[in-house]
Design an enzyme around this catalytic site. Structure first.
Site, PDB file in Angstrom:
ATOM      1  N   HIS A  93       1.306   0.570  10.055  1.00  0.00           N
ATOM      2  CA  HIS A  93       1.988  -0.249   9.043  1.00  0.00           C
ATOM      3  C   HIS A  93       3.408  -0.521   9.490  1.00  0.00           C
ATOM      4  CE1 HIS A  93       2.604   4.004   8.000  1.00  0.00           C
ATOM      5  NE2 HIS A  93       3.797   3.660   7.531  1.00  0.00           N
ATOM      6  N   ASN A 130       7.293   3.498  11.827  1.00  0.00           N
ATOM      7  CA  ASN A 130       7.303   4.923  12.156  1.00  0.00           C
ATOM      8  C   ASN A 130       6.011   5.269  12.892  1.00  0.00           C
ATOM      9  OD1 ASN A 130       9.745   5.279  10.750  1.00  0.00           O
ATOM     10  ND2 ASN A 130       8.660   5.563   8.813  1.00  0.00           N
ATOM     11  N   ASP A 190       5.635  -0.788  -1.374  1.00  0.00           N
ATOM     12  CA  ASP A 190       5.677   0.659  -1.166  1.00  0.00           C
ATOM     13  C   ASP A 190       5.803   1.354  -2.525  1.00  0.00           C
ATOM     14  OD1 ASP A 190       6.518   2.550   1.535  1.00  0.00           O
ATOM     15  OD2 ASP A 190       6.789   3.403  -0.472  1.00  0.00           O
ATOM     16  N   ILE A 191       5.069   2.453  -2.674  1.00  0.00           N
ATOM     17  CA  ILE A 191       5.060   3.167  -3.954  1.00  0.00           C
ATOM     18  C   ILE A 191       6.397   3.880  -4.215  1.00  0.00           C
ATOM     19  CG2 ILE A 191       4.159   5.408  -3.193  1.00  0.00           C
ATOM     20  CD1 ILE A 191       2.116   5.183  -5.537  1.00  0.00           C
ATOM     21  N   GLY A 194       8.381  10.073  12.363  1.00  0.00           N
ATOM     22  CA  GLY A 194       8.505  10.037  10.903  1.00  0.00           C
ATOM     23  C   GLY A 194       7.320   9.420  10.187  1.00  0.00           C
ATOM     24  N   GLN A 195       6.172   9.304  10.881  1.00  0.00           N
ATOM     25  CA  GLN A 195       4.994   8.681  10.259  1.00  0.00           C
ATOM     26  C   GLN A 195       4.275   9.678   9.357  1.00  0.00           C
ATOM     27  OE1 GLN A 195       2.074   7.210  13.052  1.00  0.00           O
ATOM     28  NE2 GLN A 195       0.968   6.059  11.481  1.00  0.00           N
ATOM     29  N   HIS A 239       7.118  -1.298   7.682  1.00  0.00           N
ATOM     30  CA  HIS A 239       7.912  -1.398   6.466  1.00  0.00           C
ATOM     31  C   HIS A 239       8.784  -2.656   6.593  1.00  0.00           C
ATOM     32  CE1 HIS A 239       7.530   2.970   5.217  1.00  0.00           C
ATOM     33  NE2 HIS A 239       7.194   3.071   6.485  1.00  0.00           N
TER      34      HIS A 239
HETATM   35  P1  5GP Z   1       5.442   6.293   6.831  1.00  0.00           P
HETATM   36  O1  5GP Z   1       6.336   7.470   6.592  1.00  0.00           O
HETATM   37  O2  5GP Z   1       4.056   6.717   7.222  1.00  0.00           O
HETATM   38  O3  5GP Z   1       6.034   5.261   7.747  1.00  0.00           O
HETATM   39  O4  5GP Z   1       5.379   5.534   5.455  1.00  0.00           O
HETATM   40  C1  5GP Z   1       4.319   5.611   4.559  1.00  0.00           C
HETATM   41  C2  5GP Z   1       4.767   4.887   3.320  1.00  0.00           C
HETATM   42  O5  5GP Z   1       3.646   4.712   2.484  1.00  0.00           O
HETATM   43  C3  5GP Z   1       5.816   5.656   2.487  1.00  0.00           C
HETATM   44  O6  5GP Z   1       6.997   4.873   2.374  1.00  0.00           O
HETATM   45  C4  5GP Z   1       5.134   5.884   1.140  1.00  0.00           C
HETATM   46  O7  5GP Z   1       5.998   5.737   0.052  1.00  0.00           O
HETATM   47  C5  5GP Z   1       4.025   4.847   1.145  1.00  0.00           C
HETATM   48  N1  5GP Z   1       2.841   5.263   0.406  1.00  0.00           N
HETATM   49  C6  5GP Z   1       2.183   6.440   0.534  1.00  0.00           C
HETATM   50  N2  5GP Z   1       1.120   6.476  -0.284  1.00  0.00           N
HETATM   51  C7  5GP Z   1       1.106   5.286  -0.932  1.00  0.00           C
HETATM   52  C8  5GP Z   1       0.226   4.725  -1.915  1.00  0.00           C
HETATM   53  O8  5GP Z   1      -0.750   5.327  -2.361  1.00  0.00           O
HETATM   54  N3  5GP Z   1       0.528   3.467  -2.348  1.00  0.00           N
HETATM   55  C9  5GP Z   1       1.603   2.771  -1.878  1.00  0.00           C
HETATM   56  N4  5GP Z   1       1.793   1.550  -2.372  1.00  0.00           N
HETATM   57  N5  5GP Z   1       2.426   3.257  -0.941  1.00  0.00           N
HETATM   58  C10 5GP Z   1       2.187   4.503  -0.489  1.00  0.00           C
END
Ligand code: 5GP
Ligand code: ZN
Length: 124
Positions: A111, A98, A38-39, A104-105, A113
């Site tokens: 995906h 999420n 995760d970034i 919270g998505q 986490h």
């Molecule tokens: P969500 O909130 O959709 O469950 O989580 C999306 C996750 O993707 C977040 O934790 C966010 O930091 C990660 N993320 C978003 N854009 C990028 C990206 O360009 N590269 C990486 N490695 N992670 C990303």
């Protein structure tokens, strides 16, 4: 046409990560699944496991995805250990999926986490 080309969504950042069009720190790849750090990590270990095929979220999952999701979940403990999560039961990891705005998505490509390592974590 390759199957992953059919199943990619044009404006999806995770499809672009699978294709290599957006760089990522890759953790794992096979024909069906892709994992990357995760970034913006919340925890000392924080990576995402995704299907290569574009499925928007867990809300679209049906019986046809059971095999893929089983393989995804079965991969998580192995990758968690490889990435430095401490052993169960004193260590362990958290798996989060999420789903939708109220779930919270933020990125609408399915995906999970996988988070672990010593606490405190930024969230949770
Ligand atoms: P969500 O909130 O959709 O469950 O989580 C999306 C996750 O993707 C977040 O934790 C966010 O930091 C990660 N993320 C978003 N854009 C990028 C990206 O360009 N590269 C990486 N490695 N992670 C990303
Ligand atoms: Zn996608």
């Amino acid at each position: 046409m390759p199957s992953d080309a059919v199943s990619a969504a044009p404006d999806c950042i995770f499809c672009k990560i699978v294709q290599g069009a957006i760089p990522s720190r890759k953790v794992y790849e096979d024909d069906e699944l892709f994992a990357f750090h995760d970034i913006a990590p919340w925890a000392p270990v924080h990576f995402l496991i995704i299907p290569k095929a574009h499925i928007p979220s867990m809300a679209q999952v049906g019986p046809q995805h059971a095999g893929m999701l089983g393989r995804l979940m079965a991969l998580a403990p192995r990758l968690a250990q490889e990435q430095g999560c401490n052993p169960y039961p004193d260590g362990g990891f958290r798996i989060v999926a999420n789903t939708g705005a109220e779930g919270g998505q933020e990125v609408h490509h399915l995906h999970v986490h996988v988070m672990g390592g010593p606490r405190p974590w930024l969230k949770g």
